[in-house]
Scaffold this active site. Structure first.
Site, PDB file in Angstrom:
ATOM      1  N   THR A 131       5.929   2.195  -4.546  1.00 48.17           N
ATOM      2  CA  THR A 131       5.708   1.640  -3.213  1.00 48.17           C
ATOM      3  C   THR A 131       4.768   2.515  -2.380  1.00 48.17           C
ATOM      4  O   THR A 131       4.683   3.729  -2.607  1.00 48.17           O
ATOM      5  CB  THR A 131       7.070   1.528  -2.475  1.00 48.17           C
ATOM      6  OG1 THR A 131       6.837   1.230  -1.110  1.00 48.17           O
ATOM      7  CG2 THR A 131       7.866   2.826  -2.546  1.00 48.17           C
ATOM      8  N   ASP A 132       4.132   1.906  -1.396  1.00 47.53           N
ATOM      9  CA  ASP A 132       3.278   2.686  -0.480  1.00 47.53           C
ATOM     10  C   ASP A 132       4.104   3.591   0.438  1.00 47.53           C
ATOM     11  O   ASP A 132       3.573   4.507   1.061  1.00 47.53           O
ATOM     12  CB  ASP A 132       2.372   1.758   0.351  1.00 47.53           C
ATOM     13  CG  ASP A 132       3.123   0.766   1.231  1.00 47.53           C
ATOM     14  OD1 ASP A 132       4.372   0.728   1.167  1.00 47.53           O
ATOM     15  OD2 ASP A 132       2.460   0.017   1.974  1.00 47.53           O
ATOM     16  N   GLU A 133       5.430   3.334   0.510  1.00 42.06           N
ATOM     17  CA  GLU A 133       6.261   4.115   1.442  1.00 42.06           C
ATOM     18  C   GLU A 133       6.341   5.582   1.058  1.00 42.06           C
ATOM     19  O   GLU A 133       6.715   6.419   1.889  1.00 42.06           O
ATOM     20  CB  GLU A 133       7.665   3.505   1.540  1.00 42.06           C
ATOM     21  CG  GLU A 133       7.637   2.081   2.035  1.00 42.06           C
ATOM     22  CD  GLU A 133       8.961   1.582   2.589  1.00 42.06           C
ATOM     23  OE1 GLU A 133       9.866   2.398   2.806  1.00 42.06           O
ATOM     24  OE2 GLU A 133       9.076   0.370   2.802  1.00 42.06           O
ATOM     25  N   TYR A 156      15.302   5.737   0.695  1.00 42.80           N
ATOM     26  CA  TYR A 156      14.643   4.849  -0.279  1.00 42.80           C
ATOM     27  C   TYR A 156      13.313   5.426  -0.724  1.00 42.80           C
ATOM     28  O   TYR A 156      13.068   5.610  -1.922  1.00 42.80           O
ATOM     29  CB  TYR A 156      14.440   3.449   0.327  1.00 42.80           C
ATOM     30  CG  TYR A 156      13.421   2.608  -0.435  1.00 42.80           C
ATOM     31  CD1 TYR A 156      13.674   2.190  -1.737  1.00 42.80           C
ATOM     32  CD2 TYR A 156      12.201   2.241   0.144  1.00 42.80           C
ATOM     33  CE1 TYR A 156      12.737   1.444  -2.458  1.00 42.80           C
ATOM     34  CE2 TYR A 156      11.273   1.492  -0.562  1.00 42.80           C
ATOM     35  CZ  TYR A 156      11.537   1.097  -1.859  1.00 42.80           C
ATOM     36  OH  TYR A 156      10.619   0.358  -2.564  1.00 42.80           O
ATOM     37  N   LYS A 160      12.071   6.895  -4.409  1.00 38.45           N
ATOM     38  CA  LYS A 160      10.910   6.357  -5.155  1.00 38.45           C
ATOM     39  C   LYS A 160       9.898   7.480  -5.405  1.00 38.45           C
ATOM     40  O   LYS A 160       9.316   7.571  -6.483  1.00 38.45           O
ATOM     41  CB  LYS A 160      10.259   5.204  -4.393  1.00 38.45           C
ATOM     42  CG  LYS A 160      11.074   3.927  -4.313  1.00 38.45           C
ATOM     43  CD  LYS A 160      11.352   3.257  -5.646  1.00 38.45           C
ATOM     44  CE  LYS A 160      10.145   2.643  -6.284  1.00 38.45           C
ATOM     45  NZ  LYS A 160      10.490   1.842  -7.488  1.00 38.45           N
TER      46      LYS A 160
HETATM   47  P1  NAD Z   1      14.676  -6.392  -5.494  1.00 32.79           P
HETATM   48  O1  NAD Z   1      15.698  -5.606  -4.757  1.00 32.79           O
HETATM   49  O2  NAD Z   1      14.413  -7.805  -5.105  1.00 32.79           O
HETATM   50  O3  NAD Z   1      15.037  -6.405  -7.054  1.00 32.79           O
HETATM   51  C1  NAD Z   1      15.495  -5.270  -7.728  1.00 32.79           C
HETATM   52  C2  NAD Z   1      16.127  -5.718  -9.049  1.00 32.79           C
HETATM   53  O4  NAD Z   1      16.590  -4.536  -9.733  1.00 32.79           O
HETATM   54  C3  NAD Z   1      17.324  -6.647  -8.876  1.00 32.79           C
HETATM   55  O5  NAD Z   1      17.225  -7.742  -9.757  1.00 32.79           O
HETATM   56  C4  NAD Z   1      18.516  -5.765  -9.235  1.00 32.79           C
HETATM   57  O6  NAD Z   1      19.598  -6.482  -9.802  1.00 32.79           O
HETATM   58  C5  NAD Z   1      17.899  -4.800 -10.238  1.00 32.79           C
HETATM   59  N1  NAD Z   1      18.637  -3.527 -10.292  1.00 32.79           N
HETATM   60  C6  NAD Z   1      19.035  -2.755  -9.242  1.00 32.79           C
HETATM   61  N2  NAD Z   1      19.715  -1.685  -9.694  1.00 32.79           N
HETATM   62  C7  NAD Z   1      19.732  -1.770 -11.051  1.00 32.79           C
HETATM   63  C8  NAD Z   1      20.265  -0.953 -12.077  1.00 32.79           C
HETATM   64  N3  NAD Z   1      20.960   0.174 -11.801  1.00 32.79           N
HETATM   65  N4  NAD Z   1      20.081  -1.327 -13.374  1.00 32.79           N
HETATM   66  C9  NAD Z   1      19.400  -2.462 -13.667  1.00 32.79           C
HETATM   67  N5  NAD Z   1      18.889  -3.288 -12.738  1.00 32.79           N
HETATM   68  C10 NAD Z   1      19.052  -2.941 -11.444  1.00 32.79           C
HETATM   69  O7  NAD Z   1      13.358  -5.514  -5.426  1.00 32.79           O
HETATM   70  P2  NAD Z   1      11.822  -5.970  -5.335  1.00 32.79           P
HETATM   71  O8  NAD Z   1      11.468  -6.147  -3.924  1.00 32.79           O
HETATM   72  O9  NAD Z   1      11.591  -7.041  -6.314  1.00 32.79           O
HETATM   73  O10 NAD Z   1      11.132  -4.607  -5.819  1.00 32.79           O
HETATM   74  C11 NAD Z   1      10.888  -4.379  -7.208  1.00 32.79           C
HETATM   75  C12 NAD Z   1      10.196  -3.044  -7.375  1.00 32.79           C
HETATM   76  O11 NAD Z   1       8.974  -3.048  -6.652  1.00 32.79           O
HETATM   77  C13 NAD Z   1      10.985  -1.860  -6.828  1.00 32.79           C
HETATM   78  O12 NAD Z   1      10.812  -0.778  -7.706  1.00 32.79           O
HETATM   79  C14 NAD Z   1      10.374  -1.577  -5.468  1.00 32.79           C
HETATM   80  O13 NAD Z   1      10.497  -0.216  -5.130  1.00 32.79           O
HETATM   81  C15 NAD Z   1       8.936  -1.961  -5.728  1.00 32.79           C
HETATM   82  N6  NAD Z   1       8.168  -2.443  -4.547  1.00 32.79           N
HETATM   83  C16 NAD Z   1       8.648  -3.453  -3.762  1.00 32.79           C
HETATM   84  C17 NAD Z   1       7.857  -3.927  -2.699  1.00 32.79           C
HETATM   85  C18 NAD Z   1       8.325  -5.065  -1.819  1.00 32.79           C
HETATM   86  O14 NAD Z   1       7.657  -5.372  -0.816  1.00 32.79           O
HETATM   87  N7  NAD Z   1       9.408  -5.742  -2.107  1.00 32.79           N
HETATM   88  C19 NAD Z   1       6.612  -3.358  -2.440  1.00 32.79           C
HETATM   89  C20 NAD Z   1       6.172  -2.307  -3.257  1.00 32.79           C
HETATM   90  C21 NAD Z   1       6.959  -1.879  -4.317  1.00 32.79           C
HETATM   91  O1  DAU Z   2       5.915  -1.144   1.905  1.00 30.85           O
HETATM   92  C1  DAU Z   2       6.552  -1.543   0.727  1.00 30.85           C
HETATM   93  C2  DAU Z   2       8.019  -1.717   0.994  1.00 30.85           C
HETATM   94  O2  DAU Z   2       8.153  -2.898   1.776  1.00 30.85           O
HETATM   95  C3  DAU Z   2       8.855  -1.811  -0.272  1.00 30.85           C
HETATM   96  O3  DAU Z   2       8.776  -0.599  -0.975  1.00 30.85           O
HETATM   97  C4  DAU Z   2      10.306  -2.121   0.060  1.00 30.85           C
HETATM   98  O4  DAU Z   2      11.040  -2.313  -1.134  1.00 30.85           O
HETATM   99  C5  DAU Z   2      10.358  -3.382   0.892  1.00 30.85           C
HETATM  100  O5  DAU Z   2      11.682  -3.636   1.277  1.00 30.85           O
HETATM  101  C6  DAU Z   2       9.466  -3.248   2.127  1.00 30.85           C
HETATM  102  O6  DAU Z   2       9.990  -2.263   3.057  1.00 30.85           O
HETATM  103  P1  DAU Z   2      10.001  -2.508   4.656  1.00 30.85           P
HETATM  104  O7  DAU Z   2      11.050  -1.652   5.229  1.00 30.85           O
HETATM  105  O8  DAU Z   2       8.642  -2.435   5.215  1.00 30.85           O
HETATM  106  O9  DAU Z   2      10.439  -4.069   4.656  1.00 30.85           O
HETATM  107  P2  DAU Z   2      11.469  -4.906   5.565  1.00 30.85           P
HETATM  108  O10 DAU Z   2      11.254  -6.346   5.212  1.00 30.85           O
HETATM  109  O11 DAU Z   2      12.843  -4.360   5.516  1.00 30.85           O
HETATM  110  O12 DAU Z   2      10.892  -4.656   7.041  1.00 30.85           O
HETATM  111  C7  DAU Z   2       9.567  -5.006   7.383  1.00 30.85           C
HETATM  112  C8  DAU Z   2       9.359  -4.563   8.840  1.00 30.85           C
HETATM  113  O13 DAU Z   2      10.190  -5.386   9.688  1.00 30.85           O
HETATM  114  C9  DAU Z   2       9.783  -3.139   9.111  1.00 30.85           C
HETATM  115  O14 DAU Z   2       8.905  -2.552  10.074  1.00 30.85           O
HETATM  116  C10 DAU Z   2      11.180  -3.260   9.710  1.00 30.85           C
HETATM  117  C11 DAU Z   2      11.110  -4.593  10.451  1.00 30.85           C
HETATM  118  N1  DAU Z   2      12.398  -5.327  10.492  1.00 30.85           N
HETATM  119  C12 DAU Z   2      13.042  -5.577   9.340  1.00 30.85           C
HETATM  120  C13 DAU Z   2      14.261  -6.231   9.335  1.00 30.85           C
HETATM  121  C14 DAU Z   2      14.987  -6.496   8.044  1.00 30.85           C
HETATM  122  C15 DAU Z   2      12.912  -5.754  11.730  1.00 30.85           C
HETATM  123  O15 DAU Z   2      12.292  -5.562  12.785  1.00 30.85           O
HETATM  124  N2  DAU Z   2      14.116  -6.405  11.730  1.00 30.85           N
HETATM  125  C16 DAU Z   2      14.820  -6.642  10.590  1.00 30.85           C
HETATM  126  O16 DAU Z   2      15.932  -7.237  10.664  1.00 30.85           O
END
Ligand code: NAD
Ligand code: DAU
Length: 350
Positions: A131-133, A156, A160
């Site tokens: 992730t970019d975080e 988190y 990562k």
């Molecule tokens: P998600 O939470 O939707 O899915 C995660 C999956 O991993 C789920 O299906 C869960 O059951 C499985 N999982 C969790 N713990 C596990 C374990 N111990 N063993 C096996 N499976 C397990 O997450 P996502 O948003 O699809 O993110 C997927 C990947 O991409 C992550 O590594 C996250 O850090 C990365 N990522 C997400 C975003 C985003 O915006 N969502 C952006 C950049 C990177």
């Molecule tokens: O940047 C990549 C990341 O983006 C991934 O690595 C993470 O897995 C993914 O969850 C996401 O993280 P964020 O924290 O940016 O996403 P989230 O959807 O939780 O929040 C997006 C923005 O909205 C953030 O600034 C927090 C704000 N927010 C979020 C929620 C859930 C609110 O203001 N209210 C809310 O209830």
């Protein structure tokens, strides 16, 4: 025939990656390993689950013995590792799950790959999705590049970052053929409604308050999930060993502007008077340690691998809203049961 392990394939991004690989590569056997936590849902893969090159294995990446047996059973040629605890708010409430899955789980996979591949790693690849975080928080200017120093600020992102370091350490120390990518915020179908966009769609539909953290001034760089899946496919097949690629949408939105846009679309789709949904906006206590701004410089992946986002935000956002409205059953299903307890703890009892 190649056998590829995709971890976390029942989650949001993972399900799009599994679907893409299963359909595009009928000559591969795709094994989806997922624990099916609250975020994992096999209904995300209904359309491909019966295809002959797809297999599902339920299990936990923190279970070292089981992981080692699984690698022995399938002798994977490649690993695309997405399984993770992924929600910042949950990492603030309970960091240990994140340490176990994101760090220990990743090392179990690295060790298992190393054990079966030995010294002959020709044609093998371990791809770690991050992730970019990990880069921390930006001020008003600048973007994250692949050389931006790591500065994670939530449990988190720290977990990562730790897993990224370990993946790179296995490349340098053991010559494991790894590749990594760090992506910005994804949006699209099948995202669990704890994350901003599906949560707010769900709440608007049900006339519930929209809890905006702080002043809503934080900025995120949004990318349509299928564009991320395409980048993952490209990096897995064409990326270079030991390299990292940043992936982003070049599409920055301040939260409050994004939410207002969402409210406008929802008013139109639900036949409500203009401004009706925006009345639900409620400013709540800020997320602890809330990163102000993320933005990705995706020049490297564009220049080296020719990847760029293909879905314009206006199109992707509208299609996403439409998907959640049409798939109300999916949303209702994942918001029953434990979700209610999570929601109360996160928002009502603040
Ligand atoms: P998600 O939470 O939707 O899915 C995660 C999956 O991993 C789920 O299906 C869960 O059951 C499985 N999982 C969790 N713990 C596990 C374990 N111990 N063993 C096996 N499976 C397990 O997450 P996502 O948003 O699809 O993110 C997927 C990947 O991409 C992550 O590594 C996250 O850090 C990365 N990522 C997400 C975003 C985003 O915006 N969502 C952006 C950049 C990177
Ligand atoms: O940047 C990549 C990341 O983006 C991934 O690595 C993470 O897995 C993914 O969850 C996401 O993280 P964020 O924290 O940016 O996403 P989230 O959807 O939780 O929040 C997006 C923005 O909205 C953030 O600034 C927090 C704000 N927010 C979020 C929620 C859930 C609110 O203001 N209210 C809310 O209830």
């Amino acid at each position: 025939m190649k056998t590829i392990l995709i971890t976390g394939g029942a989650g949001f991004i993972g399900s799009h990656v599994v679907r893409l690989f299963v359909r595009k590569y009928p000559e591969y056997k795709i094994v989806n390993l997922d624990k099916l936590t609250y975020a994992g849902n096999l209904a995300n893969l209904n359309d491909i689950e019966k295809l002959p090159n797809y297999v599902f294995e339920k299990g936990d990446i923190t279970d070292e013995k089981w992981i080692s047996e699984l690698f022995g059973k399938y002798r994977f040629d490649g690993v695309v590792h997405l399984a993770a605890e992924s929600h910042v708010d949950r990492s603030i409430a309970n960091p240990m799950e994140f340490i176990m899955t994101n760090i220990v789980g990743t090392v179990n996979l690295l060790n298992a790959a190393r054990a079966i591949w030995g010294d002959d790693t020709t044609g093998k690849r371990f791809y770690h999705i991050s992730t970019d975080e990990v880069y921390g928080s930006l001020g008003e200017d600048g973007k994250f590049t692949e050389t931006t120093p790591y500065d994670p600020r939530s449990p988190y992102s720290a977990s990562k970052a730790s897993s990224d370091h370990l993946v790179r350490a296995y490349f340098h120390t053991f010559h494991l053929p790894v590749v990594l990518s760090n992506c910005s915020n994804n949006y699209g179908p099948y995202q669990f409604p704890e994350k901003l966009i599906p949560l707010f769609i769900h709440n608007i539909r049900n006339n519930k308050p929209l809890p905006v953290y702080g002043k809503g001034e934080n900025v995120r760089d949004w990318l349509y999930v299928e564009d991320h899946a395409k980048a993952i496919d490209l990096i897995f097949h064409k990326g270079s060993d030991g390299e990292t690629y940043n992936i982003g949408g070049n599409n920055e939105w301040q939260n409050i502007r994004l939410i207002q846009e969402l409210c406008r679309i929802m008013d139109r789709k639900l036949g409500r008077a203009e401004g009706e949904s925006a009345k639900l906006i409620t400013y709540v206590k800020d997320r602890a340690g809330h990163d102000l701004r993320y933005a990705i410089d995706a020049t490297k992946i564009k220049e080296e691998l020719g990847w760029e986002p293909t879905i314009r935000f206006t199109e992707g956002f509208e299609a996403t809203v439409e998907w959640y409205i049409t798939n109300e059953g999916w949303l209702n299903n994942v918001t029953s049961g434990d979700y209610q307890k999570y929601y109360e703890q996160q928002y009502v009892k603040r």
